[in-house]
Design a protein around this motif. Sequence first.
Motif: not given
Length: 96
Positions: A40-48
């Motif tokens: 979730r954190f990675l998605e929110v921060n636009s990290i693949a």
Amino acid sequence: MNELCKMNKTKLIVILSPFKAQCNPLSCYFDNPLNKELMRFLEVNSIAAMDLLPLFIANKFDPDKIFVDSAHFTAFGHKEVSRLILRQFSELRDKN
């Protein structure tokens, strides 16, 4: 890390690798909320990102064949993980 990658005109791709106990449906680690929170954190921060655990489960990998100990892959495990990553690499590279 993501900012450093951007400064160097490259892309950060995060791959979450499970440990052996996470692959056992009877283990208290099987449905670990930490992976979901990290994704979730990675998605929110636009990290693949890719979480290998659901792919291990979907492919019915035998943890005893994938892991040499609690966290390190066997030669067979490395080969199978490479295949999983390669199947999704272009999608990951183009994400975000």
